[in-house]
Design a protein around this motif. Structure first.
Motif, short mmCIF file in Angstrom:
data_model
loop_
_atom_site.label_atom_id
_atom_site.label_comp_id
_atom_site.label_asym_id
_atom_site.label_seq_id
_atom_site.Cartn_x
_atom_site.Cartn_y
_atom_site.Cartn_z
N UNK A 19 71.80 67.97 10.19
CA UNK A 19 71.57 68.89 9.07
C UNK A 19 71.63 68.13 7.75
N UNK A 20 72.61 67.26 7.63
CA UNK A 20 72.75 66.46 6.40
C UNK A 20 71.53 65.57 6.19
N UNK A 21 71.06 64.95 7.27
CA UNK A 21 69.87 64.09 7.18
C UNK A 21 68.64 64.90 6.74
N UNK A 22 68.48 66.11 7.30
CA UNK A 22 67.35 66.96 6.94
C UNK A 22 67.44 67.36 5.47
N UNK A 23 68.64 67.73 5.02
CA UNK A 23 68.82 68.12 3.63
C UNK A 23 68.46 66.98 2.68
N UNK A 54 65.42 80.27 4.85
CA UNK A 54 64.87 81.61 4.66
C UNK A 54 63.37 81.65 4.96
N UNK A 55 62.66 80.61 4.50
CA UNK A 55 61.22 80.56 4.74
C UNK A 55 60.91 80.42 6.23
N UNK A 56 61.69 79.58 6.92
CA UNK A 56 61.49 79.39 8.35
C UNK A 56 61.79 80.67 9.12
N UNK A 57 62.87 81.34 8.74
CA UNK A 57 63.21 82.64 9.35
C UNK A 57 62.04 83.61 9.21
N UNK A 58 61.49 83.73 8.00
CA UNK A 58 60.40 84.67 7.75
C UNK A 58 59.17 84.32 8.55
N UNK A 59 58.79 83.06 8.55
CA UNK A 59 57.57 82.67 9.23
C UNK A 59 57.70 82.79 10.75
N UNK A 81 60.44 77.23 -8.87
CA UNK A 81 61.84 77.29 -8.44
C UNK A 81 62.74 76.70 -9.53
N UNK A 82 63.60 77.54 -10.08
CA UNK A 82 64.47 77.11 -11.18
C UNK A 82 65.82 76.62 -10.66
N UNK A 83 66.39 75.66 -11.39
CA UNK A 83 67.75 75.17 -11.13
C UNK A 83 67.96 74.79 -9.66
N UNK A 84 67.02 74.03 -9.12
CA UNK A 84 67.13 73.66 -7.72
C UNK A 84 68.12 72.51 -7.54
N UNK A 85 68.75 72.52 -6.38
CA UNK A 85 69.60 71.41 -5.97
C UNK A 85 69.44 71.23 -4.46
N UNK A 86 70.08 70.23 -3.93
CA UNK A 86 69.92 69.88 -2.52
C UNK A 86 70.27 71.05 -1.59
N UNK A 87 71.41 71.68 -1.82
CA UNK A 87 71.85 72.76 -0.93
C UNK A 87 70.99 74.00 -1.07
N UNK A 88 70.61 74.32 -2.30
CA UNK A 88 69.76 75.49 -2.54
C UNK A 88 68.39 75.32 -1.88
N UNK A 89 67.86 74.11 -1.93
CA UNK A 89 66.56 73.86 -1.32
C UNK A 89 66.62 74.05 0.19
N UNK A 146 64.55 66.53 2.71
CA UNK A 146 63.85 67.57 1.94
C UNK A 146 64.03 67.36 0.44
N UNK A 147 65.24 67.02 0.04
CA UNK A 147 65.52 66.85 -1.38
C UNK A 147 64.75 65.66 -1.96
N UNK A 148 64.68 64.58 -1.20
CA UNK A 148 63.92 63.41 -1.66
C UNK A 148 62.43 63.72 -1.77
N UNK A 149 61.91 64.48 -0.79
CA UNK A 149 60.50 64.89 -0.86
C UNK A 149 60.24 65.78 -2.07
N UNK A 150 61.15 66.71 -2.31
CA UNK A 150 61.01 67.65 -3.41
C UNK A 150 61.00 66.93 -4.76
N UNK A 151 61.86 65.95 -4.92
CA UNK A 151 61.92 65.20 -6.17
C UNK A 151 60.69 64.30 -6.33
N UNK A 152 60.20 63.74 -5.22
CA UNK A 152 59.07 62.82 -5.28
C UNK A 152 57.74 63.55 -5.47
N UNK A 153 57.56 64.69 -4.76
CA UNK A 153 56.27 65.39 -4.74
C UNK A 153 56.22 66.62 -5.63
#
Length: 225
Positions: free
Chosen positions: A100-104, A145-150, A131-139, A107-114
């Motif tokens: 889980x930590x590795x995935x987090x 939530x998105x995976x649950x919905x889909x 998305x306002x005030x994002x951080x690693x845990x929030x992302x 995702x955070x590195x991708x979000x900051x890069x892309x």
């Protein structure tokens, strides 16, 4: 922001109804059946990180890592780490939370890069501009939530196709639970098939039944197996 439905219709939030208001929801057919996922978000993340939990309760399984016999204590710690961040010592002791930590981090590195990340199933872009005030845990929480919905959308499509020629109806979807207006004419085999659809890939459900949504009794899964 994650594409999760509000579960509100008009002025009513069906996900937040108290017990008395739930009593107003009654079947048009014979009985209400509710299938409620066990530790749904934990199982969703496990699927994303390719971690295989043993059969049965996830919280009882993880309690062993916490050195606890308490189901509630295990549940509280699991969601604390899942939504609040995985401490290094927990990641070192527990292979699930290490993943889980590795995935987090990924995702955070991708979000900051892309300036966006894609949802795992339908590849929708969650844009940093939305998305306002994002951080690693929030992302990570948004991805859960998105995976649950889909996943639920895919499940609902399969269930609706199965029920198309039958009298039983799916009448309410509340994030991790599905409520059915069951017709006895469809037989118990229908409930077994619904359970099979919902429980694909080790997603365990708990089942309740009743004559109204406010007074539901637990049904042992073994009775449908």
């Amino acid at each position: 922001s994650a594409g999760r439905p509000s579960n509100s219709y008009g002025s009513i939030n069906f996900a937040a109804l108290d017990e008395n208001k739930r009593k107003a929801i009654i079947p048009n057919n014979d009985m209400l059946f509710e299938f409620d996922y066990d530790a749904y978000h934990v199982r969703l993340i496990a699927e994303l990180v390719k971690y295989q939990f043993p059969e049965g309760s996830i919280h009882k399984h993880l309690a062993k890592f916490y050195g606890s016999d308490s189901y509630q204590d295990s549940k509280a710690k699991t969601f604390k780490y899942l939504y609040g961040g995985v401490p290094q010592d927990v990641a070192q002791l527990n292979p699930f939370f290490s993943k889980v930590r590795d995935l987090s981090d990924k995702l955070w590195n991708q979000f900051k890069r892309q300036n966006y990340v894609e949802t795992p199933i339908y590849k929708r872009k969650l844009l940093s501009s939305n998305l306002e005030d994002m951080n690693r845990n929030k992302l990570l929480n948004y991805i859960i939530q998105a995976t649950e919905t889909e996943r639920n959308i895919k499940t609902i499509i399969e269930i609706q196709r199965y029920l198309y020629t039958r009298k039983t109806r799916l009448i309410l979807y509340n994030y991790d639970s599905f409520l059915f207006d069951y017709c006895k004419e469809d037989g118990l085999e229908l409930l077994k098939e619904i359970m099979k659809i919902l429980e694909k890939n080790n997603f365990l459900t708990k089942i309740k039944m009743g004559l109204n949504f406010g007074q539901m009794s637990k049904l042992e899964r073994e009775k449908l197996l």
